[in-house]
Design a protein around this motif. Structure first.
Motif, PDB file in Angstrom:
ATOM      1  N   ARG A  15       0.823  -1.200   0.000  1.00 31.34           N
ATOM      2  CA  ARG A  15       0.000   0.000   0.000  1.00 31.34           C
ATOM      3  C   ARG A  15       0.861   1.256   0.000  1.00 31.34           C
ATOM      4  NH1 ARG A  15      -5.653  -1.299   2.730  1.00 31.34           N
ATOM      5  NH2 ARG A  15      -5.989   0.756   1.888  1.00 31.34           N
ATOM      6  N   LEU A  16       0.332   2.301  -0.605  1.00 27.74           N
ATOM      7  CA  LEU A  16       0.991   3.603  -0.648  1.00 27.74           C
ATOM      8  C   LEU A  16       0.401   4.461   0.471  1.00 27.74           C
ATOM      9  CD1 LEU A  16       2.950   5.485  -2.184  1.00 27.74           C
ATOM     10  CD2 LEU A  16       0.968   6.259  -3.501  1.00 27.74           C
ATOM     11  N   PHE A  17       1.254   4.882   1.415  1.00 30.00           N
ATOM     12  CA  PHE A  17       0.829   5.712   2.537  1.00 30.00           C
ATOM     13  C   PHE A  17       1.358   7.121   2.356  1.00 30.00           C
ATOM     14  CE2 PHE A  17       0.273   1.580   4.342  1.00 30.00           C
ATOM     15  CZ  PHE A  17      -0.751   1.729   5.266  1.00 30.00           C
ATOM     16  N   GLN A  18       0.588   8.080   2.855  1.00 35.95           N
ATOM     17  CA  GLN A  18       1.047   9.454   2.868  1.00 35.95           C
ATOM     18  C   GLN A  18       0.635  10.111   4.175  1.00 35.95           C
ATOM     19  OE1 GLN A  18      -0.694  11.606  -0.365  1.00 35.95           O
ATOM     20  NE2 GLN A  18      -2.778  11.320   0.339  1.00 35.95           N
ATOM     21  N   ILE A  19       1.401  11.113   4.582  1.00 41.59           N
ATOM     22  CA  ILE A  19       1.000  11.915   5.729  1.00 41.59           C
ATOM     23  C   ILE A  19      -0.133  12.804   5.242  1.00 41.59           C
ATOM     24  CG2 ILE A  19       1.675  13.734   7.335  1.00 41.59           C
ATOM     25  CD1 ILE A  19       4.513  12.610   7.270  1.00 41.59           C
ATOM     26  N   THR A  20      -1.304  12.671   5.843  1.00 40.77           N
ATOM     27  CA  THR A  20      -2.455  13.456   5.392  1.00 40.77           C
ATOM     28  C   THR A  20      -2.843  14.557   6.362  1.00 40.77           C
ATOM     29  OG1 THR A  20      -3.967  11.833   6.343  1.00 40.77           O
ATOM     30  CG2 THR A  20      -3.449  11.612   3.990  1.00 40.77           C
ATOM     31  N   HIS A  21      -2.496  14.410   7.634  1.00 43.26           N
ATOM     32  CA  HIS A  21      -2.827  15.436   8.628  1.00 43.26           C
ATOM     33  C   HIS A  21      -1.719  15.505   9.668  1.00 43.26           C
ATOM     34  CE1 HIS A  21      -6.762  14.181   7.043  1.00 43.26           C
ATOM     35  NE2 HIS A  21      -7.123  15.415   7.257  1.00 43.26           N
ATOM     36  N   VAL A  22      -1.422  16.705  10.080  1.00 39.32           N
ATOM     37  CA  VAL A  22      -0.534  16.959  11.206  1.00 39.32           C
ATOM     38  C   VAL A  22      -1.200  18.070  12.005  1.00 39.32           C
ATOM     39  CG1 VAL A  22       1.752  17.752  11.932  1.00 39.32           C
ATOM     40  CG2 VAL A  22       1.525  16.371   9.861  1.00 39.32           C
ATOM     41  N   THR A  23      -1.379  17.876  13.311  1.00 37.12           N
ATOM     42  CA  THR A  23      -2.009  18.928  14.098  1.00 37.12           C
ATOM     43  C   THR A  23      -1.076  20.118  14.234  1.00 37.12           C
ATOM     44  OG1 THR A  23      -1.261  17.933  16.159  1.00 37.12           O
ATOM     45  CG2 THR A  23      -3.469  17.335  15.399  1.00 37.12           C
ATOM     46  N   LEU A  60       5.224   7.000   1.507  1.00 37.61           N
ATOM     47  CA  LEU A  60       6.030   5.789   1.529  1.00 37.61           C
ATOM     48  C   LEU A  60       5.247   4.612   0.978  1.00 37.61           C
ATOM     49  CD1 LEU A  60       5.705   3.759   4.495  1.00 37.61           C
ATOM     50  CD2 LEU A  60       5.909   6.106   5.218  1.00 37.61           C
ATOM     51  N   ARG A  61       5.953   3.756   0.282  1.00 34.60           N
ATOM     52  CA  ARG A  61       5.366   2.537  -0.287  1.00 34.60           C
ATOM     53  C   ARG A  61       5.581   1.416   0.713  1.00 34.60           C
ATOM     54  NH1 ARG A  61       1.764   1.295  -3.776  1.00 34.60           N
ATOM     55  NH2 ARG A  61       2.630   2.769  -5.254  1.00 34.60           N
ATOM     56  N   GLY A  62       4.492   0.867   1.195  1.00 36.65           N
ATOM     57  CA  GLY A  62       4.567  -0.226   2.158  1.00 36.65           C
ATOM     58  C   GLY A  62       4.747   0.281   3.574  1.00 36.65           C
ATOM     59  N   LEU A  63       4.103  -0.397   4.501  1.00 34.06           N
ATOM     60  CA  LEU A  63       4.223  -0.057   5.911  1.00 34.06           C
ATOM     61  C   LEU A  63       4.469  -1.337   6.684  1.00 34.06           C
ATOM     62  CD1 LEU A  63       3.847   2.203   8.120  1.00 34.06           C
ATOM     63  CD2 LEU A  63       1.499   1.385   8.307  1.00 34.06           C
ATOM     64  N   SER A  64       5.468  -1.295   7.544  1.00 34.97           N
ATOM     65  CA  SER A  64       5.753  -2.385   8.463  1.00 34.97           C
ATOM     66  C   SER A  64       5.911  -1.743   9.833  1.00 34.97           C
ATOM     67  CB  SER A  64       7.018  -3.130   8.041  1.00 34.97           C
ATOM     68  OG  SER A  64       7.271  -4.192   8.933  1.00 34.97           O
ATOM     69  N   LEU A  65       4.789  -1.525  10.504  1.00 36.41           N
ATOM     70  CA  LEU A  65       4.752  -0.807  11.761  1.00 36.41           C
ATOM     71  C   LEU A  65       4.970  -1.764  12.925  1.00 36.41           C
ATOM     72  CD1 LEU A  65       4.128   1.736  13.446  1.00 36.41           C
ATOM     73  CD2 LEU A  65       1.698   1.132  13.243  1.00 36.41           C
ATOM     74  N   ARG A  66       5.975  -1.446  13.738  1.00 38.02           N
ATOM     75  CA  ARG A  66       6.260  -2.251  14.926  1.00 38.02           C
ATOM     76  C   ARG A  66       7.051  -1.399  15.903  1.00 38.02           C
ATOM     77  NH1 ARG A  66      11.564  -3.190  14.819  1.00 38.02           N
ATOM     78  NH2 ARG A  66      12.616  -3.165  12.818  1.00 38.02           N
ATOM     79  N   ARG A  67       7.029  -1.809  17.164  1.00 39.74           N
ATOM     80  CA  ARG A  67       7.823  -1.119  18.187  1.00 39.74           C
ATOM     81  C   ARG A  67       9.297  -1.441  17.922  1.00 39.74           C
ATOM     82  NH1 ARG A  67       5.897   0.623  23.130  1.00 39.74           N
ATOM     83  NH2 ARG A  67       4.094  -0.738  22.827  1.00 39.74           N
ATOM     84  N   GLY A  68      10.141  -0.422  17.974  1.00 40.92           N
ATOM     85  CA  GLY A  68      11.568  -0.615  17.765  1.00 40.92           C
ATOM     86  C   GLY A  68      12.214  -1.364  18.923  1.00 40.92           C
TER      87      GLY A  68
END
Length: 138
Positions: A15-23, A60-68
C-alpha cells in the motif's frame, strides 16, 4: 460490528501511505492509505499521538509498523541526538529503511471511506457501519 484488536505489528507491504494530517502543535500525525483494486477495498489510516520526533518521507510505499528494539532505539537516538524518555516509544515504519516515529502507541483503523472523508479518529462515530476495524500495538 467493528472489530477491535491488538497486534505486535501492522503489515501493509503493497500500500501507498502518505502523511495526510498533522495537528498545529505537531503532536498528532496521520498516515493514510486509500483503497485500491490491488490493495484492498478499505482505507487504512494510522494515528500517532504525542509525537516527539518524525523521521520519514511524506509518502512511503509499504508499511511495516512495529515497536523498535532497544538496539534500534539506542542507535537511532544517538544518530538523531534524541533523549530517551520512558513515556514514548520508537515505532519503526519500514523493514528496509530507518524510518520511524517517536510517540505514544499508535492506533489504526480500516474504514469504507473515500480520500476526502475526514479521518476516523476525528470524532467519527464508533457505530458507523463504514468503520470496519480498529487496532493498536501490543
Amino acid at each position: 460490528m467493528v472489530r477491535n484488536y491488538t497486534a505486535p505489528s501492522l503489515e501493509a507491504p503493497d500500500r501507498l501511505f502518505q502523511i495526510t494530517h498533522v495537528t498545529r502543535t505537531h503532536t498528532q500525525v496521520w498516515l493514510q492509505s486509500d483503497r485500491s483494486q490491488s490493495t484492498g477495498q478499505y482505507r487504512l489510516e494510522v494515528l500517532f499521538q504525542w509525537v516527539q520526533y518524525v523521521c520519514m518521507p511524506f509518502v512511503l510505499r509499504g508499511l511495516s509498523l512495529r515497536r523498535g528494539t532497544h538496539e534500534e532505539w539506542a542507535r537511532l537516538s544517538e544518530l538523531h541526538q534524541l533523549e530517551h524518555d520512558p513515556r514514548w516509544s520508537l515505532y519503526m515504519l519500514s523493514r528496509s529503511h530507518d524510518w520511524f516515529i517517536v510517540s505514544a502507541s499508535p492506533l489504526w483503523a480500516e474504514a469504507d471511506l473515500n480520500y476526502d472523508d475526514k479521518p476516523v479518529f476525528w470524532g467519527f462515530p464508533k457505530d458507523d457501519d463504514r468503520l470496519i476495524s480498529t487496532g493498536t500495538l501490543e
